[in-house]
Scaffold this motif. Sequence first.
Motif, short mmCIF file in Angstrom:
data_model
loop_
_atom_site.label_atom_id
_atom_site.label_comp_id
_atom_site.label_asym_id
_atom_site.label_seq_id
_atom_site.Cartn_x
_atom_site.Cartn_y
_atom_site.Cartn_z
N ASN A 17 8.20 0.43 0.63
CA ASN A 17 7.53 1.43 -0.18
C ASN A 17 7.67 2.79 0.48
O ASN A 17 8.25 2.93 1.57
CB ASN A 17 6.05 1.09 -0.40
N ARG A 18 7.12 3.82 -0.16
CA ARG A 18 7.28 5.19 0.30
C ARG A 18 6.59 5.45 1.63
O ARG A 18 7.07 6.24 2.44
CB ARG A 18 6.73 6.15 -0.77
N VAL A 19 5.47 4.77 1.87
CA VAL A 19 4.76 4.98 3.13
C VAL A 19 5.61 4.48 4.30
O VAL A 19 5.71 5.14 5.33
CB VAL A 19 3.39 4.29 3.11
N GLN A 20 6.22 3.31 4.15
CA GLN A 20 7.09 2.81 5.20
C GLN A 20 8.24 3.77 5.47
O GLN A 20 8.58 4.04 6.62
CB GLN A 20 7.63 1.43 4.82
N ALA A 34 0.84 -1.20 0.00
CA ALA A 34 0.00 0.00 0.00
C ALA A 34 0.87 1.25 0.00
O ALA A 34 1.84 1.35 0.75
CB ALA A 34 -0.92 0.01 1.22
N ASN A 35 0.53 2.21 -0.85
CA ASN A 35 1.26 3.46 -0.91
C ASN A 35 0.50 4.60 -0.25
O ASN A 35 0.88 5.77 -0.38
CB ASN A 35 1.53 3.84 -2.37
N GLY A 36 -0.57 4.29 0.44
CA GLY A 36 -1.30 5.33 1.13
C GLY A 36 -2.43 4.78 1.96
O GLY A 36 -2.87 3.64 1.78
N PHE A 37 -2.90 5.61 2.88
CA PHE A 37 -4.04 5.29 3.73
C PHE A 37 -4.93 6.51 3.78
O PHE A 37 -4.51 7.58 4.19
CB PHE A 37 -3.57 4.91 5.14
N LEU A 38 -6.17 6.34 3.34
CA LEU A 38 -7.14 7.43 3.30
C LEU A 38 -8.40 7.03 4.05
O LEU A 38 -8.78 5.86 4.06
CB LEU A 38 -7.49 7.76 1.85
N LEU A 82 11.35 15.29 2.14
CA LEU A 82 10.25 15.67 1.24
C LEU A 82 9.31 14.49 1.00
O LEU A 82 8.09 14.67 0.92
CB LEU A 82 10.81 16.19 -0.07
N LEU A 83 9.88 13.30 0.89
CA LEU A 83 9.06 12.10 0.73
C LEU A 83 8.14 11.94 1.93
O LEU A 83 6.97 11.58 1.79
CB LEU A 83 9.99 10.90 0.55
N ALA A 84 8.67 12.21 3.14
CA ALA A 84 7.88 12.07 4.36
C ALA A 84 6.75 13.07 4.42
O ALA A 84 5.76 12.85 5.12
CB ALA A 84 8.78 12.23 5.59
#
Length: 225
Positions: free
Chosen positions: A207-210, A106-110, A171-173
Amino acid sequence: MRADDGGGPIRVALADDEAMLRRGLRVLLESGGTVRVVAEAGNGDELLAAVRTHRPDVALIDVQMPGKDGLTALRELRSVPGAPVAAVLTTFDLDDYVEDALRFGANGFLLKDAEPAVLVRAVHDLAAGGAVLDPRITARLLPRLRNVSDNEHEKQLVRALSARERQVLELLADGRSNADIGARLGLTEATVKSYVSTVLSKLGAQNRVQAALIAQRVGGAGNWR
């Protein structure tokens, strides 16, 4: 080609077992003309079939669905050629699922009750290579994940990054896309993509979220040196 690069609307697949919710989300997402919902699914099997047929850019996936659930679908999406960027669309009872969702890509949580503009912006950010975290989810996740993390080890990993890699991580964070990071740092998008891959590898993030959660757990950039 997507709306972000002048190639037409961003193509989205919605997976949720509540048909009325899907219809509402479709209306919200498509209202500005930059997003088009190309497929709806009521469970994981339907989502996987829709992805293979419609080739969406982004998939928004509920966790709890009858039959094949969202987590299983997330895991199986990784083996689908040209799989979309995926984000979990859920309610506040997320805690039991977040670690598995991260592990499965997962790359996001909405949250389902997010403002329409927030959801549309999130789809754009996902399509552009960004990671998205509803601030309300972040506030709940960090205390829980902080308890199970090796914070000192993570600090050492972050401090071992080069100065430029730390800039990219910061910036990623913030949820910035590759294009945004490149514009801020004066780098090409391809160069940013290379930096992001290196940062993920050095942090042991899938991934980016981690990576974003690691950055937030160890504190602000002032703690990274």
